[in-house]
Design an enzyme around this catalytic site. Structure first.
Site, short mmCIF file in Angstrom:
data_model
loop_
_atom_site.label_atom_id
_atom_site.label_comp_id
_atom_site.label_asym_id
_atom_site.label_seq_id
_atom_site.Cartn_x
_atom_site.Cartn_y
_atom_site.Cartn_z
N GLY A 198 -0.58 -12.61 2.18
CA GLY A 198 -0.12 -11.47 1.40
C GLY A 198 0.27 -10.32 2.29
O GLY A 198 0.64 -10.53 3.45
N SER A 199 0.14 -9.11 1.77
CA SER A 199 0.59 -7.93 2.51
C SER A 199 -0.36 -7.58 3.65
O SER A 199 -1.53 -7.98 3.65
CB SER A 199 0.67 -6.75 1.54
OG SER A 199 -0.61 -6.54 0.98
N GLY A 240 -4.42 -7.75 4.08
CA GLY A 240 -5.01 -8.47 5.22
C GLY A 240 -6.04 -7.63 5.95
O GLY A 240 -7.08 -8.13 6.38
N GLU A 272 -2.15 -14.66 6.92
CA GLU A 272 -0.69 -14.85 6.93
C GLU A 272 -0.09 -13.67 6.21
O GLU A 272 0.00 -13.65 4.98
CB GLU A 272 -0.32 -16.15 6.19
CG GLU A 272 -0.82 -17.41 6.84
CD GLU A 272 -0.07 -17.79 8.11
OE1 GLU A 272 0.90 -17.10 8.47
OE2 GLU A 272 -0.48 -18.78 8.74
N CYS A 330 8.29 -13.90 3.26
CA CYS A 330 7.66 -13.24 4.42
C CYS A 330 8.59 -13.33 5.62
O CYS A 330 8.55 -12.50 6.52
CB CYS A 330 6.31 -13.88 4.70
SG CYS A 330 6.39 -15.66 4.80
P1 NAD Z 1 -0.52 -8.77 -1.98
O1 NAD Z 1 -1.15 -8.41 -0.68
O2 NAD Z 1 -0.30 -7.70 -2.97
O3 NAD Z 1 -1.41 -9.89 -2.73
C1 NAD Z 1 -1.65 -11.15 -2.15
C2 NAD Z 1 -2.93 -11.73 -2.72
O4 NAD Z 1 -4.04 -11.00 -2.21
C3 NAD Z 1 -3.03 -11.67 -4.23
O5 NAD Z 1 -3.60 -12.86 -4.70
C4 NAD Z 1 -3.95 -10.49 -4.46
O6 NAD Z 1 -4.66 -10.52 -5.68
C5 NAD Z 1 -4.89 -10.63 -3.28
N1 NAD Z 1 -5.58 -9.40 -2.86
C6 NAD Z 1 -5.06 -8.16 -2.75
N2 NAD Z 1 -5.99 -7.29 -2.28
C7 NAD Z 1 -7.12 -8.02 -2.07
C8 NAD Z 1 -8.43 -7.69 -1.61
N3 NAD Z 1 -8.75 -6.44 -1.28
N4 NAD Z 1 -9.35 -8.66 -1.54
C9 NAD Z 1 -9.04 -9.94 -1.88
N5 NAD Z 1 -7.81 -10.31 -2.34
C10 NAD Z 1 -6.86 -9.35 -2.44
O7 NAD Z 1 0.85 -9.51 -1.63
P2 NAD Z 1 2.02 -10.01 -2.59
O8 NAD Z 1 2.78 -8.83 -3.08
O9 NAD Z 1 1.52 -11.00 -3.58
O10 NAD Z 1 2.93 -10.85 -1.56
C11 NAD Z 1 3.87 -10.28 -0.71
C12 NAD Z 1 3.35 -10.13 0.70
O11 NAD Z 1 2.85 -11.36 1.19
C13 NAD Z 1 4.44 -9.73 1.67
O12 NAD Z 1 3.94 -8.75 2.55
C14 NAD Z 1 4.75 -11.02 2.41
O13 NAD Z 1 5.33 -10.83 3.68
C15 NAD Z 1 3.40 -11.64 2.48
N6 NAD Z 1 3.47 -13.08 2.70
C16 NAD Z 1 3.19 -13.57 3.94
C17 NAD Z 1 3.30 -14.94 4.20
C18 NAD Z 1 3.02 -15.49 5.56
O14 NAD Z 1 2.86 -16.71 5.66
N7 NAD Z 1 2.94 -14.71 6.62
C19 NAD Z 1 3.69 -15.81 3.17
C20 NAD Z 1 3.96 -15.28 1.92
C21 NAD Z 1 3.84 -13.92 1.71
#
Ligand code: NAD
Length: 517
Positions: free
Chosen positions: A247-248, A252, A269, A303
């Site tokens: 995720g973001s 992370g 990731e 991503c």
């Molecule tokens: P996000 O960070 O908003 O959410 C991702 C996941 O994390 C969701 O399931 C969310 O509920 C969970 N989450 C959020 N805060 C949390 C916390 N404090 N504790 C536990 N879980 C938590 O991201 P998004 O908007 O769903 O996705 C987009 C982002 O993901 C972009 O930044 C993109 O670059 C990244 N991404 C990276 C990869 C990679 O492999 N590097 C792949 C796909 C997406």
């Protein structure tokens, strides 16, 4: 009933995938433990409510953990090649269900149907890869310094692995993790994005069918639903030795600290800020295809999406004109309709971020050469469709340093040698994917050298997006340092044990230390 959903067979797809109660405000999962509030899944394609899903409470989570732990005790005793056989069957089920699952991915997330199918294909590929690996979880043997001793290392499963995934790859990222974790002998608890809960439920149904057919406990694959608060149940839980979070960067940083506070392992990731360098020796046609697909594919919500084009001044106008001309050909609309190139953003919040980025780049002195804008006419009622935009900008702009998850491409000019372009490319906090377009061997090798690109992925004459599962996938710096999928990424899902066996009647100590009694 949504016209698009019926015209494009979404309701049939949902039925085949075992999601029966639609638009009724009730849980649609096999996850019997979810008893919390409901969250709604709206399609960004047409704004329709697809279904509502019950979330997982703290009490539900304890039950999930109980079934996962019990399943682990059984699963870890199965020889790895037998676990591989189960993953093979899971891959076969995905082959059967590729079209309905690809459609659901497209309708719930908004990526094109082709990309939805591609995501399911990635799941199938990683299953095939994992099946082969299930006979190759090799450790090393080494020579002991003591006579009559044998020394080797072996890999054991970790236990219950937690998977947190993002909305933009609602099924493939889970499969990357789970297929490897399963052959390694782990069981998984998955929290998909709250923006794509139905994709999670569909996958859970498929996995559950395979386990049932083999008289194995369903707890080998567990699903929990909800927002970050549900994710936090796993990050703070010492019973979960590994949390794999996608995720973001913002997420992370929070997850890394929560897991580290209990000395657990995390596999991160996170976001990227990916660039293509275009040198004087670039093939323009290939550059345009790579850059446009990289910037507008998945509506800029990968991503690995191309965010920056770093173009040599001698080529700048030529490349700029060719890319602007290509943007004029783009068709934006319903992603299930294969005539369209660009679908919607995930939600109206993402549209807001897109608008803010366009405003900010202008405020910082950038120049919008393809203006973009939100589409509001008939056919775009969800409010999530935007036109891909291009801005001339400089690398140090705050907005350029930031990952905007939308189709906004920045053109940056460089002069002099390729070293200057590499410095610009590396001059951001993220380090996921990078590419160079050149037919000049010297430039290509410099880009790939230890003083070249600092990213986890560095490509020559290919764009930044669209990785294959065979390579380890991940990035450096604020992208988090994790590696998933191919190569030896499996090792993170196992614990390594070094074994020394003495087959003599003496007990010599290492380093020749004397200890006589
Ligand atoms: P996000 O960070 O908003 O959410 C991702 C996941 O994390 C969701 O399931 C969310 O509920 C969970 N989450 C959020 N805060 C949390 C916390 N404090 N504790 C536990 N879980 C938590 O991201 P998004 O908007 O769903 O996705 C987009 C982002 O993901 C972009 O930044 C993109 O670059 C990244 N991404 C990276 C990869 C990679 O492999 N590097 C792949 C796909 C997406």
């Amino acid at each position: 009933m949504s016209k698009i959903a019926s015209d494009f067979g979404i309701y049939d797809a949902l039925k085949v995938l075992g999601i029966k109660e639609i638009n009724e405000g009730s849980s649609t999962g096999t996850n019997n433990f979810s008893s919390g509030e409901t969250i709604a899944s709206f399609s960004p394609v047409d704004g329709s409510l697809i279904a509502k899903v019950k979330t997982t409470t703290k009490e539900d989570y304890e039950q999930v953990m109980g079934t996962a732990t019990a399943a682990y005790k059984e699963w870890r005793t199965k020889p790895a090649p037998q676990r591989g056989e189960i993953v093979r069957q899971f891959g076969d089920k995905l082959r059967e269900l590729k079209e309905p699952l690809g459609k659901l991915v497209s309708y719930e997330m908004g990526k094109s149907y082709q990309e939805g199918l591609g995501e399911v294909q990635e799941m199938i590929d990683i299953c095939d890869f994992a099946v082969g690996l299930s006979r190759q979880l090799h450790g090393l043997t080494m020579h002991s310094e003591r006579p009559g001793h044998r020394m080797y290392e072996q890999y054991h499963p970790l236990g219950v692995v937690g998977i947190i995934s993002a909305f933009n790859f609602p099924v493939a990222v889970w499969a990357w993790n789970t297929a490897l974790a399963w052959i390694c002998g782990d069981v998984c608890i998955w929290k998909p994005s709250e923006k794509t809960p139905l994709c999670g439920i569909a996958c859970q149904h498929i996995a559950a069918t395979v386990f049932k057919e083999n008289n194995l406990p369903e707890g080998i694959s567990c699903l929990i639903n909800g927002d970050y608060t549900v994710g936090e149940l796993m990050t703070g839980d010492a019973r979960i030795p590994l949390v794999s979070a996608t995720g973001s960067i913002r997420m992370g940083k929070i997850v890394a600290q929560a897991v580290a506070a209990r000395l657990g392992k995390s596999l991160l990731e996170l976001g990227g800020n990916n660039a293509i360098i275009v040198t004087p020796d670039a093939d323009i046609k290939m550059t345009v295809i790579g850059a446009v697909f990289g910037a507008v594919g998945t509506a800029g919500q990968r991503c690995t999406s191309t965010r920056r084009l770093i173009i040599h001044e001698s080529m700048y106008d030529k490349v700029k004109n060719a890319i602007v001309a290509a943007y004029n050909q783009l068709r934006i609309g319903n992603p299930l309709d294969e005539n369209n190139h660009v679908g919607p953003l995930i939600d109206t919040d993402a549209v807001l971020q897109y608008n803010k980025a366009l405003q900010q780049v202008v405020n910082e002195g950038g120049n919008l050469i393809v203006e973009g804008g939100v589409l509001e006419e008939q056919g775009y009622e969800s409010g999530c469709y935007v036109r891909p935009a291009i801005a001339e900008a400089e690398n140090h702009f705050k907005i350029v340093q930031h990952e905007t998850f939308a189709p906004v491409l920045y053109l940056i000019k460089y002069s002099g040698d390729v070293e200057n372009a590499i410095a610009i490319q590396n001059g951001v906090l993220q380090g996921l994917s990078s590419a160079i377009m050149t037919n000049n061997l010297r430039e290509a090798e410099q880009f790939l050298s230890a003083w070249g690109s600092d990213c986890g992925i560095a490509n020559v004459n290919i764009g930044t997006s669209g990785a294959e599962i065979g390579g380890a996938f991940g990035g450096e710096k604020e992208t988090g340092g994790g590696r998933e999928s191919g190569s030896d990424a499996w090792k993170v899902y196992m614990r390594r044990q070094t074994n020394t066996i003495n087959y003599t009647t003496e007990l010599p100590l290492a380093q020749g230390i004397k200890f006589d009694l």
